[in-house]
Design a protein around this motif. Structure first.
Motif, short mmCIF file in Angstrom:
data_model
loop_
_atom_site.label_atom_id
_atom_site.label_comp_id
_atom_site.label_asym_id
_atom_site.label_seq_id
_atom_site.Cartn_x
_atom_site.Cartn_y
_atom_site.Cartn_z
N LEU B 496 78.78 97.09 -21.63
CA LEU B 496 79.62 96.59 -22.87
C LEU B 496 79.48 95.17 -23.38
N ARG B 497 79.31 94.40 -21.98
CA ARG B 497 79.06 93.09 -22.43
C ARG B 497 77.55 92.84 -23.38
N ALA B 498 76.62 93.46 -22.80
CA ALA B 498 75.46 93.38 -23.42
C ALA B 498 75.56 93.88 -24.93
N MET B 499 76.46 94.78 -25.27
CA MET B 499 76.56 95.21 -26.69
C MET B 499 77.41 94.21 -27.40
N GLY B 500 78.08 93.14 -26.64
CA GLY B 500 78.93 92.13 -27.27
C GLY B 500 80.19 92.67 -27.46
N ILE B 501 80.63 93.45 -26.50
CA ILE B 501 82.10 93.88 -26.49
C ILE B 501 82.91 93.14 -25.13
N ARG B 502 83.88 92.58 -25.48
CA ARG B 502 84.57 91.75 -24.57
C ARG B 502 85.64 92.68 -23.75
N THR B 503 85.88 92.62 -22.70
CA THR B 503 86.88 93.56 -21.99
C THR B 503 88.04 92.86 -21.65
N VAL B 504 89.16 93.20 -21.92
CA VAL B 504 90.13 92.36 -21.34
C VAL B 504 91.13 93.41 -20.54
N MET B 505 91.41 93.15 -19.24
CA MET B 505 92.14 93.96 -18.41
C MET B 505 93.65 93.66 -18.85
N ILE B 506 94.42 94.49 -18.76
CA ILE B 506 96.07 94.52 -19.16
C ILE B 506 96.60 94.80 -17.85
N THR B 507 97.65 94.04 -17.31
CA THR B 507 98.01 94.43 -15.97
C THR B 507 99.44 93.84 -16.00
N GLY B 508 100.46 94.48 -15.16
CA GLY B 508 101.63 93.79 -14.96
C GLY B 508 101.60 92.91 -13.64
#
Lengths: 554, 718
Positions: B496-508
């Motif tokens: 995903l990073r290579a595709m330019g997409i940033r991932t954000v992990m959502i957690t409590g």
């Protein structure tokens, strides 16, 4: 081989001159079109014209200003032409006929400078200076203004459709860019032997005992802006082949340099305005690639070109001035059609068939190598937007250029731009070769006669203004038809460009990332070149086949 | 957000396996499929239907013109060209028809769900908003088609649920296999995040009261049918824009051909309408024009095959543009069922005290974490030889259960004057200091050390504290919950990073825990201790920066964020509110699928771009075939341009027309399957696809036209 070295030498000089000046002028242009301060002279001009120089115009207002300004220019020129016999400094020439005045007025307002008349035998000094020379400056400034507005539209983040102030752009374009270079250039040209006076025609006795009337005039001052503003309208009918306009190989190189200077510098300025110089370099590279290819092809065609006559003569010298030679003529020919100048220092009609084909194709591409002042840049940028739309999808994102999305409304405007010139050109061509009045103007029959007609409508529709020769164009039919071509070929694209500038200006830019198509890399440069050749070029392959291609192969 | 509903394990297993796409029938075009699609293709020849694809309309008009002209002046060449022009149009409509046909079977099975049933409607149920026991009111028997949104119905075991709705009373197991393809029954209960039921599904046990949420014809199943059949397909913005450009190119080439009529006449090389029509059809972008809608339908279909329903095509396109993926940690990045692995008491606290408090606070806690604490304490007790029952367990049943809420981020038990809380470290610490305990002490320092140690090891520290009477509360210790990151997530995030997409992990979870897991999983960013409001704020912030955000969610409190996101995938197990807010629904309720959705969106756009490029690049070769053929009689020297050495002018023109038609058929499988796609950076993708479809599109017709010419030249009399 002996001819090749000077040919390469002049190119080397030209490249060196451009490499030194383009970045400097580019930065200056960017400042000119983005700075918020006004000089005292400019402020005076705005006060005199009752303009608010700090008003930021919506693209519609901007476009109306362009049209209104051009309309006034057109009416003034028309009146000057029709009434010149009543005005001073007319040198005794009569007023122009209605169709001729219309053609000339459109021609100079649209930065085309197609000339159906012989300058020295039809127009007096007043019309040349106050009409034509003034339009040479302002029509160039209009083109630059539109390109600057487009660049600003792309650069803005919350423009709400606003693209700048047309009046400020024109005033600055003239006062800060064109006029200073023109003054310096004119002095240099005079020093190199170009004529500059206000004298009446001088009668001379020729060696053979006949008499000849030699017209002098303010040649250098018109010559410099003719090249600098990619206008191309010569003082003399022979244009840059005339020894008073273009006396030496040195003035020849200088002329070519002046033609290419502003178009390339506009591309450089574009990089500054959008705050990413690499984008400007990419656009400039595509322009340079196309120019280098056409110079190479044209020089090859003229120096070693096919055909039995050139082979016997050791080069195609018919219609060329011996003081420039084939290489100097070919380089001039490629530059004048690659830009929208249309000045000629040789008869394009006498080019070899492939050479004439290259000149035609240069214009058909929409004059983007490097194009007219301003129009070259916005033409190339429209193609860049088209390229991104056609192929940008292949990276898996909806298309965007410089962070601005290209959606339905944007593509409609690109479509209008892409449609305008071919439709005008091909329709006019069909009319010209069908109507008896059109065919009557052609000197030759067969493919070469067809090339004459094709060249005329191509030159007019693309606002080039160079003439192939051979065509008797000063008839009501051709004057009217070509006038329409010039008018539509100039302003329909301009409206589309400004509308798109407005759309882009109101868009919030998206940040670039590894997932976005980069438009500054060599890959994009190749792609854009390919799209220009395939999408625009292919439109004209059938008509080129019947003209220059058939001729070349015979 | 650690309340994320765990999807049934079987549902995940049923989800298509990425590693084995060939096992699915996607993209394989059989003769049977073509035959089935033919009637539909012929119906689409109606010029009014072709208005949507102007390129094909022009071909049809051209075909009609040549039909008339050839009928007036018959010739073999004329008939051949005419037939192939008609075939060009048919192949175009066939592509669309085949694409639609693939959804037909699925639609048929869904239609079976819509058989009219009898519903028991609660009298006056639509007025009673919060009445306590709707289920006890009298009911009327009405046909399910008469139900309107707001009506309340009673459904008992063995009955079909008459319409979409929310369970307002009761709990039942429901067989949703007809909709989701998942055979294991699911639990639907009132309140909470599992209240939504779908019309047509069957109640297997118990009795529920359902408030209907959709009017007839607008139910979830109705929408599904429309989507899979493609009948309700709205063209997406980019598709419309592309159509504009294709129409423009068509007008340009129409002008070229029209002007050529006059120009050729002038040049003494008069051309017939037949030849000019052939030239026009070859030059206009028929390939992409014919396949454009099939590509769109197939893209939706690929989603449907993955059990994702896109409520609008716009969302599928937006998926390709996504810059930021918000992923819930639990169930997406980690397996979600965090297990208690150790009890870590503070100094001075006997481990048994911590064990007892943790157990009591977890007895009624049905979350996987809660159950795992009970299991851990019982096992440790058994190993130490202590009795399984801890002190106070008997009274605990009479205590008040304090449920976890996203805002307090604690749960626990109040029994007598004893208050036990377990929860996130910061939340519990705040509660403890709120009761008057000193904010700095050895205990707090020690707790901080334990919490940090657990967190930095990737675990989740669950702090347990208790308060007796009015005394200040005291922290007993920490339960170490272990969270296991799913296999292969790291690699996917790298892609995903290579595709330019940033991932954000959502957690409590707290920030330290969150960062440890983020580091292990390889996500780019973390939103720790997130409340639904934080999530919404994050989405708005990203969008303000011009980025497109995708997320998935299921709860009612996710609804605002789902609605705000550019791509919002709601879990089918989720609430109606969430399903209404999102623009996609995942029937498998698998949050990981968000990544697939993005890839499908990208693949759709790439396919469109690749075929456009291919189509335009084709023109060069067609010129080389047709132009010399047109003019070689008048100008014999043009034979040099016949680089393919085609046998005769007639054969050259016919071969170009035939190639132009056949290339549509040849590319139908590609249009349906989508071009092969590997996640990569934009420049790498462009280079690869340009080489394949640009350069390939330049070369292919030279070869294809030559081969066809070899066959065509054998025809006698041409």
């Amino acid at each position: 081989m002996s001819e090749l070295l000077p040919a390469l030498g002049q190119v080397a000089v030209l490249v060196l001159l451009l490499a030194l000046t383009v970045p400097l002028l580019g930065r200056h242009l960017a400042r000119t079109y983005t700075s918020e301060s006004h000089t005292r002279l400019e402020r005076g001009a705005y006060r005199a014209l009752r303009l608010d120089p700090d008003a930021d115009q919506h693209w519609r207002t901007y476009a109306l200003s362009v049209l209104g300004f051009s309309l006034v220019g057109l009416l003034v020129l028309y009146a000057l032409g029709r009434l010149q016999h009543l005005l001073p400094l007319s040198l005794g020439f009569d007023g122009l006929p209605a169709d001729g005045a219309w053609n000339t007025a459109v021609s100079f307002v649209t930065n085309t400078n197609w000339q159906w008349y012989s300058g020295e035998a039809a127009l007096g000094h007043l019309v040349q200076m106050t009409g034509l020379t003034v339009q040479n400056f302002v029509s160039a400034a209009v083109g630059m203004a539109v390109a600057a507005a487009f660049a600003r539209g792309l650069a803005r983040t919350h423009g709400a459709g606003r693209v700048g102030n047309f009046w400020v752009d024109v005033v600055r374009g003239v006062l800060r860019v064109l006029l200073p270079i023109a003054v310096v250039g004119a002095v240099v040209l005079v020093l190199l032997g170009v004529v500059q006076n206000l004298a009446a025609p001088r009668l001379l006795e020729t060696l053979s005992g006949g008499s000849q009337s030699l017209t002098g005039g303010p040649v250098a001052s018109q010559e410099v802006i003719k090249q600098l503003g990619t206008n191309g309208g010569g003082f003399y009918n022979a244009n840059s082949a005339h020894p008073f306009e273009n006396p030496t190989p040195l003035t020849n190189i200088l002329a070519i340099f002046l033609m290419l200077l502003v178009p390339f510098a506009m591309a450089w300025a574009f990089g500054h305005i959008v705050k990413d110089r690499r984008q400007g370099v990419a656009v400039l590279s595509v322009m340079a690639i196309l120019l280098v290819v056409s110079v190479t092809l044209l020089t090859w065609a003229e120096m070693a070109g096919p055909g039995s006559a050139p082979a016997l003569a050791g080069g195609a010298l018919e219609g060329k001035e011996t003081r420039f030679g084939t290489a100097g003529s070919a380089l001039f020919g490629a530059a004048t059609t690659g830009t929208s100048t249309g000045a000629v220092n040789s008869t394009h009609d006498s080019f070899t068939a492939p050479g004439g084909g290259v000149a035609l194709f240069n214009m058909m591409l929409g004059e983007i190598a490097p194009g007219g002042v301003g129009s070259g840049l916005y033409g190339m940028l429209m193609l860049a937007v088209l390229t991104v739309f056609l192929s940008g999808l292949m990276v898996g994102r909806t298309p965007e250029y410089l962070g601005k999305k290209i959606g339905q409304r944007e593509i409609v405007l690109v479509a209008a731009y892409v449609l305008a010139t071919p439709v005008v050109l091909l329709t006019a061509l069909a009319v010209a070769v069908t109507a008896p009045a059109g065919v009557a103007g052609l000197q030759e029959s067969g493919p070469h006669g067809f090339s004459e007609a094709l060249y005329a409508v191509t030159s007019a529709s693309n606002n080039n203004g160079s003439a192939f020769g051979g065509l008797t164009s000063g008839t009501p039919f051709w004057n009217t038809l070509l006038g329409l071509c010039m008018l539509l070929g100039r302003f329909v694209p301009i409206i589309a460009v400004l509308a798109l500038a407005g759309r882009f200006s109101s868009q919030r830019p998206l940040p670039p990332g590894p997932g976005t198509l980069s438009t500054h890399r060599p890959l994009f440069v190749v792609l854009l070149t390919g799209v220009a050749l395939v999408v625009v070029g292919l439109t004209y392959v059938p008509v080129l086949t019947l003209g220059p291609i058939v001729e070349s192969l015979s | 957000m650690n309340q994320t509903v765990e999807p049934p394990a079987t549902a995940r297993d049923a989800a298509p396996d990425d590693a084995s796409p060939p096992t699915r029938t996607t993209g394989v075009l059989t003769a049977g499929q073509l035959a089935e699609a033919l009637p539909g293709a012929l119906r689409k020849l109606d010029p009014r239907a072709l208005l949507a694809t102007p390129v094909m309309l022009v071909v049809e008009v051209g075909a009609a013109a040549t039909t008339v002209l050839t009928a007036l002046d018959p010739s073999l060449m004329g008939w051949l060209v005419t037939v192939w022009l008609w075939l060009t149009v048919v192949f175009g409509t066939l592509a669309e028809s085949v694409a639609e046909g693939r959804g037909k079977a699925q639609a048929a099975s869904l239609r079976a769900l819509q058989t009219e049933t009898t519903a028991r409607r609660v009298r006056g149920g639509n007025q009673a908003r919060n009445a306590g026991s709707l289920g006890d009111l009298p009911t009327d028997e009405v046909p399910s088609t008469e139900l309107r949104a707001g009506d309340v119905v009673v459904v008992v075991a063995g009955e079909r649920i008459p319409g979409d709705g929310d369970v307002v009373e009761g709990v039942a197991s429901v067989d949703e296999s007809a909709v989701t393809g998942e055979s294991a029954p699911v639990i639907r209960e009132s309140g909470g995040d599992r209240s939504a039921v779908t019309g047509g599904t069957v109640v297997l046990s118990d009795r529920i009261v359902v408030r209907i949420t959709s009017d007839p014809g607008q139910s979830f199943v109705d929408r599904m049918i429309a989507l899979v059949e493609g009948s309700e397909r709205q063209r997406t913005p980019n598709e419309i824009a592309l159509n504009v450009l294709l129409s423009t190119l068509t007008i340009v080439f129409a002008t070229v051909c029209a002007s050529l009529w006059f120009v050729a006449d002038f040049s003494g090389a008069r051309q017939s309408v037949l030849v000019l029509t052939a030239l026009l059809v070859c030059l206009i972008p028929t390939t992409i024009g014919a396949l454009l809608s099939a590509i769109g339908i197939a893209g939706m279909d690929r989603l449907v095959r993955r059990n994702v329903l896109a409520m609008s095509g716009r969302a599928v396109e937006a998926a390709g543009d996504v810059d930021v993926l918000l992923l819930d940690k639990t169930g997406t990045i980690t397996h979600g069922n965090r297990q208690a692995s150790a009890l870590l008491p503070l100094a001075g606290v006997p481990e048994t005290d911590l064990a007892a408090a943790a157990l009591l606070a977890s007895l009624a806690d049905e979350t996987p974490e809660g159950r795992s604490i009970v299991t851990l304490v019982r096992r440790e007790a058994a190993e130490a030889g202590r009795p399984a029952e801890v002190d106070g367990e008997a009274e605990a049943a009479s205590g008040t259960l304090v449920e976890f809420s996203a805002s307090t981020r604690m749960s626990g038990l109040d029994v007598g004057d004893r208050v036990i809380r377990k929860g996130a470290a910061s939340a519990v610490a705040a509660w403890v200091s709120g009761t008057g305990a000193p904010t700095t002490s050895d205990a707090t320092a020690e707790l901080g050390a334990i919490v940090d140690r657990v967190s930095s090891s990737g675990g989740t520290p669950l702090v347990v504290a208790e308060r007796i009477g009015d005394a200040p509360a005291r922290v007993l210790g920490v339960v170490h919950l272990k969270d296991v990151v799913k296999d292969g997530m790291r690699e996917r995030f790298a892609e995903l990073r290579a595709m330019g997409i940033r991932t954000v992990m959502i957690t409590g979870d707290n920030a330290v825990t969150a960062r440890a897991i983020a580091a292990e999983a390889g996500v780019d960013d973390v939103l720790a201790e997130a409340t639904p409001e934080d999530k919404l704020a994050l989405i708005r912030e990203e969008q303000a920066g011009g980025r497109m955000v995708a997320m998935c969610g299921d709860g009612t409190n996710d609804a605002p964020a789902l609605a705000q996101a550019d791509v919002g995938v709601a879990m089918n197990t989720g609430t109606t509110a969430a399903k209404e807010a999102g623009n996609m629904v995942d029937l498998d309720s698998d949050p990981t699928k968000l990544i697939d959705v993005v890839e499908i969106g990208k693949q759709l756009l790439i396919t469109r771009g690749a075929l456009t490029t291919f189509s335009v690049a084709n023109d060069v070769a067609k010129y080389f075939a047709i132009l010399p053929a047109m003019f070689v009689v008048a100008f014999p020297q043009l034979d040099v341009l016949n680089v393919m050495r085609l046998s005769s002018p007639e054969s050259a023109i016919l071969s170009a027309v035939v190639f132009n038609a056949l290339v549509i058929v040849a590319l139908i499988p590609l249009a349906l399957r989508g071009v092969s796609y590997r996640p990569a950076a934009a420049d790498a993708l462009l280079r690869r696809n340009l080489l394949l479809y640009g350069v390939g599109g330049f070369i292919a017709p030279f070869v294809g036209i030559k081969l066809i010419d070899l066959v065509v030249s054998l025809l006698p009399g041409l």
